[in-house]
Scaffold this motif. Structure first.
Motif, PDB file in Angstrom:
ATOM      1  N   ASP A  24       0.832  -1.133  -0.278  1.00  0.00           N
ATOM      2  CA  ASP A  24       0.124  -0.192  -0.281  1.00  0.00           C
ATOM      3  C   ASP A  24       0.443   1.110   0.315  1.00  0.00           C
ATOM      4  O   ASP A  24       1.857   1.315   0.164  1.00  0.00           O
ATOM      5  N   CYS A  25      -0.151   2.195  -0.357  1.00  0.00           N
ATOM      6  CA  CYS A  25       0.947   3.699  -0.601  1.00  0.00           C
ATOM      7  C   CYS A  25       0.614   4.776   0.497  1.00  0.00           C
ATOM      8  O   CYS A  25      -0.803   4.274   0.592  1.00  0.00           O
ATOM      9  N   ILE A  26       1.349   5.618   1.171  1.00  0.00           N
ATOM     10  CA  ILE A  26       0.636   6.725   1.511  1.00  0.00           C
ATOM     11  C   ILE A  26       1.071   8.116   1.314  1.00  0.00           C
ATOM     12  O   ILE A  26       1.924   8.300   0.943  1.00  0.00           O
ATOM     13  N   LYS A  75      -3.226  10.040   3.352  1.00  0.00           N
ATOM     14  CA  LYS A  75      -4.458   8.603   3.210  1.00  0.00           C
ATOM     15  C   LYS A  75      -3.804   8.144   2.425  1.00  0.00           C
ATOM     16  O   LYS A  75      -2.491   7.391   1.875  1.00  0.00           O
ATOM     17  N   VAL A  76      -4.530   6.424   2.493  1.00  0.00           N
ATOM     18  CA  VAL A  76      -3.576   4.528   2.311  1.00  0.00           C
ATOM     19  C   VAL A  76      -4.392   4.887   1.134  1.00  0.00           C
ATOM     20  O   VAL A  76      -5.170   4.642   1.241  1.00  0.00           O
ATOM     21  N   LYS A  77      -3.138   4.386   0.288  1.00  0.00           N
ATOM     22  CA  LYS A  77      -3.749   4.089  -1.281  1.00  0.00           C
ATOM     23  C   LYS A  77      -3.248   2.623  -1.847  1.00  0.00           C
ATOM     24  O   LYS A  77      -2.522   2.038  -0.727  1.00  0.00           O
ATOM     25  N   HIS A  78      -4.733   2.077  -2.116  1.00  0.00           N
ATOM     26  CA  HIS A  78      -4.102   0.809  -1.750  1.00  0.00           C
ATOM     27  C   HIS A  78      -3.362   0.553  -3.133  1.00  0.00           C
ATOM     28  O   HIS A  78      -3.871   1.290  -4.151  1.00  0.00           O
ATOM     29  N   SER A  79      -2.115  -0.838  -3.310  1.00  0.00           N
ATOM     30  CA  SER A  79      -1.780  -1.351  -4.710  1.00  0.00           C
ATOM     31  C   SER A  79      -2.321  -1.442  -5.649  1.00  0.00           C
ATOM     32  O   SER A  79      -3.714  -1.670  -5.470  1.00  0.00           O
ATOM     33  N   GLY A  80      -2.312  -0.925  -6.442  1.00  0.00           N
ATOM     34  CA  GLY A  80      -2.709  -0.412  -7.949  1.00  0.00           C
ATOM     35  C   GLY A  80      -4.305   1.004  -8.388  1.00  0.00           C
ATOM     36  O   GLY A  80      -4.997   0.889  -8.923  1.00  0.00           O
ATOM     37  N   CYS A 103      -1.234   3.593  -6.567  1.00  0.00           N
ATOM     38  CA  CYS A 103       0.067   2.795  -5.841  1.00  0.00           C
ATOM     39  C   CYS A 103      -0.071   1.947  -6.325  1.00  0.00           C
ATOM     40  O   CYS A 103       0.065   1.281  -7.017  1.00  0.00           O
ATOM     41  N   GLN A 104       1.824   2.298  -6.944  1.00  0.00           N
ATOM     42  CA  GLN A 104       2.848   0.149  -7.872  1.00  0.00           C
ATOM     43  C   GLN A 104       3.706   0.033  -6.328  1.00  0.00           C
ATOM     44  O   GLN A 104       4.806   0.520  -5.923  1.00  0.00           O
ATOM     45  N   MET A 130       3.395   6.828  -8.589  1.00  0.00           N
ATOM     46  CA  MET A 130       3.434   7.373  -9.303  1.00  0.00           C
ATOM     47  C   MET A 130       2.591   7.626  -9.863  1.00  0.00           C
ATOM     48  O   MET A 130       1.259   7.555 -10.059  1.00  0.00           O
ATOM     49  N   CYS A 131       3.259   9.377 -10.296  1.00  0.00           N
ATOM     50  CA  CYS A 131       2.107  10.476 -10.186  1.00  0.00           C
ATOM     51  C   CYS A 131       2.630  11.124 -12.280  1.00  0.00           C
ATOM     52  O   CYS A 131       3.866  10.817 -12.257  1.00  0.00           O
TER      53      CYS A 131
END
Length: 781
Positions: A607-609, A613-618, A633-634, A639-640
Motif C-alpha cells: 500500500d501507499c501513503i 491517506k492510505v492508497k491501495h496497491s493498483g 499506487c504501485q 507514481m504521478c
C-alpha cells in the motif's frame, strides 16, 4: 573616464526626472492615447482596471483590428527609430492559457519589436531584429496568463535586457543588440500580431514605450538605478574605436609629413604667415581692423590700436568712417537743433503730411529725391514703424542687418526695434565702443579658464582647451589623472567583478551572474531564486556565474544537450539491468523509473501513503491540486504523471487536452492564410515550432544544440548555427577583446572593430579575434 563620469551624472538626472517630475513627453509613447483607443475598435471595451488613475480595456474575440493609422504609426516609430535604449511597460490581466501579442511593430515579415505572452508554454517572448539583420527571439520562462493582474516591463539597453514582473527583477541577460532602423511604412498593432494571428485576450492598462533604459522606475518608483547601462559602456567602446581610427589616420598623415620634411633638409625655408588668403613674409606688418599685426617666426602677433581722442575744429565732430578703426573729424550739419555728421540722413514731414528726406553733405542739408516709391507692406498699420532716417515705413521685426552693416569679423549684427547694432561673439571683447571690431579674450593669460590639476591651458579663438601633461590621461574636458588602478592591478575588486577606473580611485561591479558590492561577489543561485525553469525531466543545477538543467534520475541526455533539459529521455532500467527487482518480482519500465511487480499467483502486496491517506496497491486517482495529473499506487510507490489524452474518448477533458477540441472555432489558420489546422496540430514556419490549441496559434523558436566555437554561421535554408573555421565566413563571433589585430599602420584594433583600408575608399576591414577580414562594398563603387 570622462565618458563614464558623464554617464553616472546623466543616470542620476534620469532617476530624479522619473521620480520627481515624471517622464519627458518626448521620451514617452502612450499607446492608448496615440491610438485614441475606445473609439471605433470592435472587440475592445473600456473596463475597470488595476487602478483608477488611467483607462483599462478588455480585448476579446478574434475579429478585431487594433492597428495604428499610418501617420500615427510614423509618429510613434519616429521616437524609437535608431534608438537602442527603450522600455516596454504594460499592466495586464491575461486570460488563462491564452497566447497572444501585447504589441507588435513589424514591417512585412520582420518584427522590429514585439512582446508576446504564451500561456500554453508559460513564456514571455521578445522578438526583434539584430544588428546583423537577423530575426531574434529571446524567451523568458514565465507565466503571465493566469487571469491575475501583473505589472510587466522589458528594459533594453544595447545588448542588455531586463524583465521585471510585479516590480521584481525576474531575468537579466546579455543578448544580441537590437536593430532599430525601422522603415517608414512599418505597422503598429496592439493586442495582436496582425489581422489573423496572435490575439491577446484579457485586460490591458498603461501600455507605454519609454525611450530610456530604466523606464521600469516610472512603473515601480521604489526601484532605482545605481550603475551605468550596458549601452553606456557600448558607447564608451565605440568612442575608443573612433579614437583608434583617428589615430590611424593621424599616423598616416604624420608619415607623409615626415617624408616631405626629409626632402626639405637641404632647403632654407622662410616662415610666413597666411591671414585671410594673404601671405605675409617674416617681420612684415599690416593693419587688420583695429589691430596692428606682425608676422614673427611664422606666428601672427597683433596688438590693439590705441585711439587718442580727436581734437576736432569748429564745424566738425568725431565719427567712425568705413574702413578706419579710430574716429575721425567729420563736417557737421545743423538740422532741427541737432548736429548731423557727413552722410547722415533725416526724414521730416511738411504741413501736408508728406515725407521729405534730407542728407548732410558738405556742411549743408540737401534734399534726397527717392528713385522709386515705397514698397507695399504685408503687415497691419498697427505693426508698421516710422524711421527717422528714411521716409518708407517698415514692419515690426524688419531685418535691418540684411541691408548691410558695419559689423566686422568676430562681431555679429543684432536687429533692434528701429535699426541694428553690433555685438561681440562669445569669447571676444570690443575694440571700440560700437562693437564693430572685437578681439579674442585670452582666457589662459587672464585666468578666466576652468583647467584643473595636471593640465595646461591653451587659448583658442573664442575659447580655450585644457591639454593633459605628458604621462597623464584625460578624465573630462578640464582635468586629467595619472594612475589607473584597474590597469595596474592595484585594486580591491573581487575576482568575479569588473574594475572601472575613476577620478582618485576606482569602482568595482560584480559580473553578470554574481551579486555583491564589487569587492565581495557571491554567485547568484538562479535555481533557488526561480530565475529559470527546466524541463520536467530535468532539474536545475547552479554553477559559478550560471546554471544548467541536469537530467533527473531515470533519464539521460539524447546527445543534443538542450539548455532547458528538453533533450532528456527515459532510461530503460529493465533492459540495462539498473533495477533492484528481486526474488519473484518482475521489472516493468516506466517513464523516469521502473516498477517491480508480482507475477500472478505470487503473494506481493504493498500500500501507499499519499497526503496522509492510505492508497491501495493498483489504486488510481486524480490529484486534488491538479485535475490534469493522475497518480497510482504501485507496490508501495506513488507514481504521478500528466493525464494521457485520448481524443477518441468523447468525454475527454478539454481543459487538460485542448488538442482534442473538435469545434470549428478551435481551428487555426496557417500564417499564409491557405491552410487550416485542427486543435493540437503542429507545424514548422520560419524556424519556429507552431501549434494550434483551441483556435489560438502559438509559435516558439526551434531548439538548437549549443555550439562551443569562436565562429558560427547559419547556412541558407537552415535554422541553427554551425561552427566554421574561416572567421571571414562567420556571421556571429564570440568576441575576445584580448585578441587584437594590427592594421596597415601598425595600430592595434579590438576584436569587433572595423575601418576603411588605407589607400582605398570602398574596402572595409574588420578584426575578428585576431583575424583581419576585408571586403569591397559594391554599393560604394
Amino acid at each position: 573616464m570622462r565618458l563614464l563620469q558623464l554617464f553616472l551624472i546623466s543616470g542620476v538626472f534620469f532617476v530624479s526626472s522619473v521620480i520627481g517630475f515624471g517622464v519627458d513627453p518626448a521620451l514617452r509613447i502612450s499607446v492608448f492615447d496615440e491610438l485614441t483607443l475606445g473609439e471605433g475598435f470592435d472587440g475592445v471595451t473600456q473596463v475597470q482596471g488595476f487602478h483608477s488613475e488611467s483607462r483599462a480595456f478588455h480585448f476579446q474575440g478574434s475579429s478585431r483590428e487594433v492597428k495604428a493609422p499610418v501617420e500615427v504609426s510614423e509618429q510613434m516609430v519616429q521616437k524609437l527609430r535608431g534608438k537602442n535604449e527603450f522600455t516596454v511597460l504594460v499592466t495586464l490581466k491575461q486570460d488563462h492559457l491564452n497566447s497572444g501579442v501585447i504589441l507588435s511593430i513589424h514591417h512585412s515579415e520582420h518584427r522590429f519589436l514585439e512582446l508576446e505572452s504564451s500561456g500554453q508554454r508559460s513564456e514571455v517572448r521578445l522578438h526583434y531584429r539584430t544588428k546583423g539583420q537577423q530575426d531574434h527571439t529571446e524567451v523568458f520562462p514565465y507565466s503571465l496568463a493566469d487571469d491575475q493582474w501583473h505589472k510587466v516591463s522589458v528594459a533594453v539597453s544595447a545588448s542588455h535586457v531586463i524583465l521585471h514582473v510585479d516590480c521584481n527583477r525576474i531575468y537579466e541577460r546579455v543578448v544580441e543588440p537590437p536593430y532599430m532602423d525601422i522603415p517608414e511604412d512599418t505597422s503598429f498593432w496592439l493586442g495582436q500580431r496582425n489581422a489573423a494571428h496572435g490575439f491577446f485576450k484579457g485586460v490591458m492598462q498603461d501600455v507605454e514605450i519609454l525611450v530610456m533604459p530604466q523606464g521600469y522606475i516610472s512603473q515601480c518608483p521604489d526601484l532605482n538605478r545605481t550603475c551605468p547601462t550596458c549601452n553606456d559602456f557600448h558607447g564608451l567602446v565605440q568612442k575608443i574605436m573612433e579614437l583608434q581610427d583617428i589615430l590611424a589616420k593621424t599616423s598616416s598623415k604624420l608619415s607623409r609629413a615626415e617624408e616631405k620634411m626629409n626632402g626639405l633638409d637641404g632647403c632654407y625655408c622662410e616662415r610666413t604667415c597666411s591671414v585671410k588668403g594673404v601671405v605675409y613674409r617674416e617681420d612684415e606688418s599690416w593693419t587688420d581692423g583695429c589691430r596692428n599685426c606682425t608676422c614673427t617666426n611664422g606666428t601672427v602677433q597683433c596688438e590693439a590700436i590705441s585711439c587718442p581722442p580727436p581734437q576736432c575744429p569748429a564745424g566738425t565732430a568725431p565719427a567712425y568712417v568705413k574702413g578706419a578703426c579710430c574716429k575721425e573729424c567729420q563736417p557737421v550739419c545743423l538740422f532741427g537743433g541737432r548736429e548731423l555728421v557727413e552722410g547722415d540722413q533725416k526724414a521730416v514731414r511738411d504741413s501736408a503730411g508728406r515725407c521729405l528726406l534730407f542728407e548732410c553733405r558738405d556742411r549743408t542739408m540737401h534734399r534726397v529725391v527717392p528713385s522709386e516709391p515705397c514698397p507695399e507692406l504685408n503687415c497691419p498699420e498697427s505693426e508698421q514703424i516710422a524711421l527717422s532716417g528714411r521716409c518708407c515705413k517698415v514692419c515690426r521685426g524688419h531685418d535691418f542687418c540684411s541691408e548691410g552693416n558695419g559689423c566686422m569679423e568676430n562681431s555679429d549684427c543684432v536687429n533692434l526695434e528701429a535699426g541694428d547694432c553690433c555685438v561681440c561673439k562669445d569669447g571676444f571683447r570690443p575694440l571700440r565702443d560700437d562693437n564693430a571690431y572685437c578681439e579674442d579674450i585670452d582666457e589662459c593669460a587672464e585666468g578666466k579658464h576652468y583647467c584643473r590639476e595636471n593640465t595646461m591651458c591653451v587659448n583658442t579663438p573664442g575659447s580655450f582647451m585644457c591639454i593633459c601633461h605628458t604621462g597623464y590621461i584625460r578624465i573630462d574636458d578640464y582635468s586629467c589623472t595619472e594612475h589607473d588602478e584597474c590597469l595596474s592591478g592595484l585594486h580591491n575588486c573581487d575576482e568575479n567583478a569588473l574594475c572601472f577606473n575613476m577620478v582618485g580611485g576606482h569602482s568595482c561591479s560584480c559580473k553578470p551572474g554574481y551579486t555583491g558590492n564589487g569587492t565581495v561577489c557571491k554567485d547568484i543561485d538562479e535555481c533557488a531564486d526561480g530565475f529559470v525553469e527546466c524541463d520536467s525531466k530535468s532539474t536545475c543545477v547552479n554553477l559559478p556565474g550560471w546554471y544548467h538543467c541536469e537530467c533527473r534520475d531515470g533519464y539521460h541526455d539524447n546527445g543534443l544537450f538542450s539548455a532547458n533539459g528538453e533533450s532528456c529521455i527515459d532510461i530503460n532500467e529493465c533492459k540495462t539491468g539498473r533495477n533492484t527487482c528481486a526474488n519473484d518480482t518482475v521489472c516493468f519500465n516506466l517513464e523516469g523509473g521502473y516498477d517491480c511487480r508480482c507475477p500472478h499467483g505470487h503473494n506481493c502486496t504493498g500500500d501507499c501513503i499519499h497526503d496522509n491517506k492510505v492508497k491501495h496497491s493498483g489504486q488510481i486517482w486524480v490529484l486534488d491540486s491538479d485535475r490534469c495529473s493522475v497518480c497510482s499506487c504501485q507496490a508501495g510507490q506513488v507514481m504521478c504523471r500528466r493525464m494521457v489524452c485520448d481524443c477518441d474518448n468523447p468525454n475527454a477533458d478539454l481543459f487538460c487536452c485542448p488538442e482534442c477540441d473538435p469545434r470549428l472555432s478551435s481551428q487555426c489558420l496557417h500564417q499564409n492564410g491557405l491552410l487550416t489546422y485542427g486543435s493540437g496540430d503542429t507545424w514548422v514556419e520560419n524556424c519556429q515550432q507552431c501549434q494550434c490549441l483551441q483556435g489560438q496559434v502559438d509559435c516558439w523558436p526551434l531548439p538548437c544544440p549549443p555550439v562551443d566555437c569562436e565562429f558560427t554561421v547559419v547556412p541558407e535554408g537552415e535554422c541553427c548555427p554551425r561552427c566554421v573555421t574561416d572567421p571571414c565566413q562567420a556571421d556571429t563571433i564570440r568576441n575576445d577583446i584580448t585578441k587584437t589585430c594590427t592594421d596597415e599602420h601598425n595600430i592595434s584594433r579590438f576584436s569587433g572593430s572595423s575601418w576603411i583600408k588605407h589607400g582605398t575608399e570602398c574596402t572595409l576591414c574588420q578584426c575578428k579575434n585576431g583575424h583581419i577580414c576585408c571586403s569591397v562594398d559594391p554599393m560604394c563603387l
